[in-house]
Each structure stands twice: as structure tokens, then as C-alpha cells.
Design an enzyme around this catalytic site. Structure first.
Site, mmCIF file in Angstrom:
data_model
loop_
_atom_site.group_PDB
_atom_site.id
_atom_site.type_symbol
_atom_site.label_atom_id
_atom_site.label_comp_id
_atom_site.label_asym_id
_atom_site.label_seq_id
_atom_site.Cartn_x
_atom_site.Cartn_y
_atom_site.Cartn_z
ATOM 1 N N LYS A 243 0.758 -1.187 -0.112
ATOM 2 C CA LYS A 243 0.049 -0.008 0.160
ATOM 3 C C LYS A 243 0.913 1.264 0.080
ATOM 4 O O LYS A 243 0.294 2.329 -0.571
ATOM 5 C CB LYS A 243 -0.660 -0.014 1.170
ATOM 6 C CG LYS A 243 -2.295 0.379 0.953
ATOM 7 C CD LYS A 243 -3.150 0.224 1.905
ATOM 8 C CE LYS A 243 -4.679 0.791 1.791
ATOM 9 N NZ LYS A 243 -5.627 0.748 2.797
HETATM 10 N N1 GLU Z 1 -10.854 2.949 5.942
HETATM 11 C C1 GLU Z 1 -10.523 1.687 5.442
HETATM 12 C C2 GLU Z 1 -9.526 1.693 4.452
HETATM 13 O O1 GLU Z 1 -9.059 2.649 4.049
HETATM 14 C C3 GLU Z 1 -12.008 1.024 4.740
HETATM 15 C C4 GLU Z 1 -13.121 0.853 5.595
HETATM 16 C C5 GLU Z 1 -14.250 0.180 4.775
HETATM 17 O O2 GLU Z 1 -14.300 0.246 3.680
HETATM 18 O O3 GLU Z 1 -15.214 -0.287 5.606
HETATM 19 O O4 GLU Z 1 -9.107 0.538 4.333
#
Ligand code: GLU
Length: 472
Positions: A243
Site C-alpha cells: 500500500k
Molecule cells: N478506511 C478503510 C480503509 O481505508 C476502509 C473501511 C471500509 O471500507 O469499511 O481500508
């Protein structure tokens, strides 16, 4: 009538928009569009240490460039902390959650004991049924959910199928920290519910979170949205894409000269298929996208495929529109500002005129820009090594003989200049290449370029003749 579809993209603003995030956003956007619904954008900025405004801006910039739109303003999760706390306390009132007064030291001990006994570190539920009146003084409590002690939690996922989590593996996890801030697990559930989200489409790294989130849903008596967990993207070597890998932000793909439409097409095929269709316009994607077409195994990122697709899109994009994309690119590459300074109306017109020749041989906008360098070049040109060799005595002699013939032309087009060059080569008993190659070197400073008669036409009479004169 069924509820209108509401999807959401919920990035954590800790960096740029990762290519995997771009794909998740695309899938949510397509699903909403397909069903005449809406996609919301929720910025999951509760981690105050790692969330930055610059990252929020980068995410919005990346989505916008990709052509993905959302309804309403982006929602800040952090700003909803009061609501998250209120819901957590209501769960305590309803007997579905409880205050836990464990000290950090107690929790450490619990972890150590579990480790020593070879068990996964889990909270042992010691405050689950204890009277808060017994709370030690000075300890600020957390709120923990009362998770079911036995049985199983079943996630019915549209992609992964029926996934079963034994409840004995899920402990009474924290939903509200002792400082009153929500945990991610809790905030997501409350937000998705309050925002009316009907479909959650996200990476399958969230699948185990889903089991915990379902426990919160059921404690609240709320309906669980439709879940679709998409397999992550892997690298060409099969290893997970990192990432934090700088080269893989959506902005990096823009700077590498990919068109947003090509990237959308590439990303939709990365994990989703409709038969063996490879090239899908955005309209087709919207008409066809479904959760059934999402595969269960990770897809591999293949640069060669992306390049080929991009080349296709470049060839099929309107010339003026390509210029717009080229101008966007100039804002994002090191050589951009210098080229932009030369981009007046005349230069724009030349670029558009040169586009048919340029776009045939470019797989990326960077290659296209490279092919267009002859337009930006200033006299006298500095020929590269190969071009220098073409401008040897014989080459220069051919050009100096050709010069007056070109100068006499009544009109200046690709076909009139071609006729003149061919007539000269024939009369002089030279193969066309013996004239065309030095001409190319003189006009572009290189040994390869778009078709040479197009180059003559695009440069225009005065500039072309002056460049030939310089070389002679
Ligand atoms: N904020 C989370 C992320 O960036 C995603 C959460 C979700 O999609 O429920 O991995």
C-alpha cells in the site's frame, strides 16, 4: 419497492489514493451507477496522528482525475465522534455493551498469560458482568461490546460466499476508547447505518472486521448491508502490492501518461469480468457491472496489458481531447513547466494537427509527448547522434538541392510536399529514404518521428524551410 442503492468509498487519509483504493472506488461507483443509486465519500480520519489534509486532497484529486464522482460533500468520520459515543453508550444502557475498567497493566498481563498458554490474546470478559460500582478509582473505562459467547457469526458475502466465524474466536472488543473516541470497528458501523449504505464493497482484508461489525449491527438491531469483499491486487510476481509503494498511487499512473478512461477499463477488469470482454467503455461498464462477475482469487497487476489498453484508448481518443490530457500531464511531470511555457494557441493548434501521426505510435502520453518534441524544439535544432549521422555530406547535399523546390510550392500540405520530395528523389536517382531521412533529421533532430510529410505540414512552410536551411 426496494431501497435505492447507496454505496460508499471510505478511504483512510494517510497517503495518496492507492491503485487498489482506486479500484474499490470504481467498483462502488459503477455499482451505484448501474442501479441508479449514489456513492458517498467518507474520509476515515479518526486516526489523528496519521490523517493529513494533504492526503484528503490527494484522494479527492485522484478520484476526480479518474472521473469518479460522489454525492454530497465528503463526510469526515472524525466529526461524527459525538454520535459514535452516543450510540456506544446507548448500547451500555440496553445491556448490550459494558464499561471495562481494566488498567493497561491488567491488559498486558492478560496478553502475557494467553501467550504463555499458547492462546490468541483475547480479552477475558472480566467486567462483562461485574458491577461498575466496583470500579477502581481514577480509571477511565472503555466500552466493550458483549459478543456472543458461543455459536457462530456468519458473513454472507456476495463474493466470498458463506464465511463462518466461530464466536469463541471473537472477544468483547472495544467500541469506545477511554478517551471517548470510537474504534474503527464501531465508527464504520454507525456511519454506514446513518448514511443509509445498502452495499459495502471493499477489500477482502476487511473480511474478519465484518464478523465483528456484524456483532455490533445485531446488538443495535440494525440491518446488515449487502457485503462484497473483493480480493486484493497482487503484483506480477504474485506477491501482495504494498500500500505504501510510492509508484502505485493513482497520481503516479497519471504522471506515467495513462488516460483515466484506460485506467478505469484496466481496473474494472482487475477482478471483475463479463465473459471475455476486455475493452469496455465507461457506459458499457455501467450497463454490465455486477457483483456476480467479481472473481474470488487475487488478480495480478500487469503493466504490459495496461500499456496496450492505454495505446488503444490513445488511438481512439479525439485529438483535441488528447491535448487536454496532455496539458494535465504537463502539470505533473518535471519537464512540464518548461513545455507549458511554450504552449500558446499556435502551439496547441500544431499539436492537434500533429495528433493523428503522434497517437498511432504512442502507448502512453509520455511517449506521445516524446514524439511531439520536434514541435517544441527551438532553432537551431541540436540533432541527436543518429540524426547527426544522417546529416552527412550526402544528406546535406540532398537537402540543399531540395530546398528551392520546396520553397517554390504554391500550397504547403502533406501531399504537396510529398509530391515535391518524391519528384526530386526520382530526378536525382536517389531512393526516397536517402532524402526523407536527412529531411527528418533536419526537421526533428531525430532519426525517427511521425510520418515526415505530416511533420512538414504541421511545422508549416516558414519553420520547416528555416530548419532545413539551418541543417544545410
Ligand atoms: N478506511 C478503510 C480503509 O481505508 C476502509 C473501511 C471500509 O471500507 O469499511 O481500508
Amino acid at each position: 419497492m426496494s431501497k435505492p442503492v447507496v454505496t460508499r468509498f471510505a478511504p483512510s487519509p494517510t497517503g495518496f489514493l492507492h491503485i487498489g483504493g482506486g479500484r474499490t472506488a470504481l467498483f462502488n461507483w459503477l455499482y451505484a451507477k448501474r442501479h441508479g443509486g449514489t456513492m458517498l465519500l467518507r474520509i476515515e480520519d479518526t486516526d489523528r496522528e496519521r490523517s493529513t489534509d494533504a492526503a484528503v486532497a490527494a484522494i479527492i484529486d485522484g478520484l476526480t482525475w479518474l472521473g469518479l464522482t460522489w454525492t454530497g460533500d465528503p463526510i469526515s468520520q472524525f466529526e461524527r465522534a459525538g454520535r459514535h459515543a452516543e450510540v456506544a453508550r446507548s448500547l451500555v444502557d440496553a445491556g448490550k455493551a459494558y464499561y471495562c475498567f481494566c488498567t493497561a497493566q491488567e491488559l498486558d498481563e492478560m496478553r502475557e498469560t494467553a501467550k504463555a498458554e499458547g492462546r490468541p490474546p483475547r480479552y477475558d470478559g472480566r467486567w462483562r458482568d461485574r458491577d461498575p460500582a466496583e470500579a477502581p478509582p481514577g480509571v477511565k473505562p472503555t466500552i466493550r461490546i458483549k459478543a456472543p459467547l458461543d455459536g457462530e457469526t456468519v458473513v454472507n458475502d456476495q463474493v466470498q460466499g458463506r464465511v463462518v466465524f466461530p464466536n469463541k474466536d471473537l472477544d468483547d472488543f472495544i467500541i469506545l476508547r477511554s478517551d471517548g473516541t470510537p474504534t474503527y470497528m464501531h465508527a464504520v458501523v454507525v456511519d454506514d447505518h446513518d448514511m443509509g449504505v445498502t452495499h459495502i464493497i471493499r477489500g477482502d482484508d476487511h473480511l474478519t472486521n465484518t464478523a465483528r461489525q456484524q456483532i455490533i449491527y445485531s446488538a443495535l438491531g440494525w440491518e446488515v448491508p449487502v457485503m462484497a469483499h473483493i480480493p486484493l491486487i497482487h503484483g506480477a510476481d504474485g506477491a501482495k502490492l504494498s500500500k505504501r509503494h510510492g509508484a502505485l498511487g493513482v497520481d503516479a499512473y497519471r504522471a506515467m501518461g495513462y488516460l483515466p478512461a484506460a485506467l478505469r477499463n484496466y481496473l474494472v477488469r482487475l477482478g471483475w469480468a463479463h465473459g471475455d470482454a476486455e475493452i469496455l467503455s465507461t457506459e458499457e461498464m455501467i450497463a454490465l457491472f455486477d457483483l456476480e462477475g467479481i472473481g474470488r482469487s487475487p488478480s495480478r497487476f500487469d503493466f504490459a496489458k495496461l500499456e496496450n489498453l492505454n495505446g488503444h484508448y490513445i488511438r481512439h481518443t479525439d485529438d483535441a481531447e488528447l491535448l487536454t490530457h496532455l496539458e494535465i500531464l504537463l502539470d505533473h511531470i518535471p519537464s512540464g513547466p518548461a513545455l507549458k511555457a511554450k504552449l500558446d494557441e499556435a502551439m496547441r493548434a500544431r499539436l492537434v494537427a500533429a495528433m493523428p501521426g503522434l497517437k498511432e505510435r504512442a502507448k502512453t502520453l509520455l511517449e506521445l509527448l516524446d514524439g511531439a518534441q520536434f514541435l517544441f524544439a527551438e532553432r537551431p535544432l541540436q540533432p541527436d547522434e543518429k540524426a547527426g549521422q544522417l546529416l552527412d555530406d550526402a544528406g546535406r547535399a540532398a537537402l540543399s538541392a531540395l530546398l528551392p523546390l520546396l520553397g517554390d510550392l504554391q500550397d504547403w500540405t502533406a501531399s504537396s510536399t510529398e509530391a515535391a520530395v518524391r519528384a526530386y528523389a526520382e530526378a536525382a536517382g536517389l531512393k526516397l529514404g536517402k532524402v526523407a531521412q536527412p529531411l527528418r533529421a533536419a526537421l526533428t533532430g531525430r532519426s525517427t518521428s511521425p510520418p515526415i510529410f505530416d511533420v512538414l505540414a504541421v511545422l508549416g512552410r516558414d519553420e520547416a524551410l528555416a530548419r532545413i536551411r539551418d541543417a544545410v
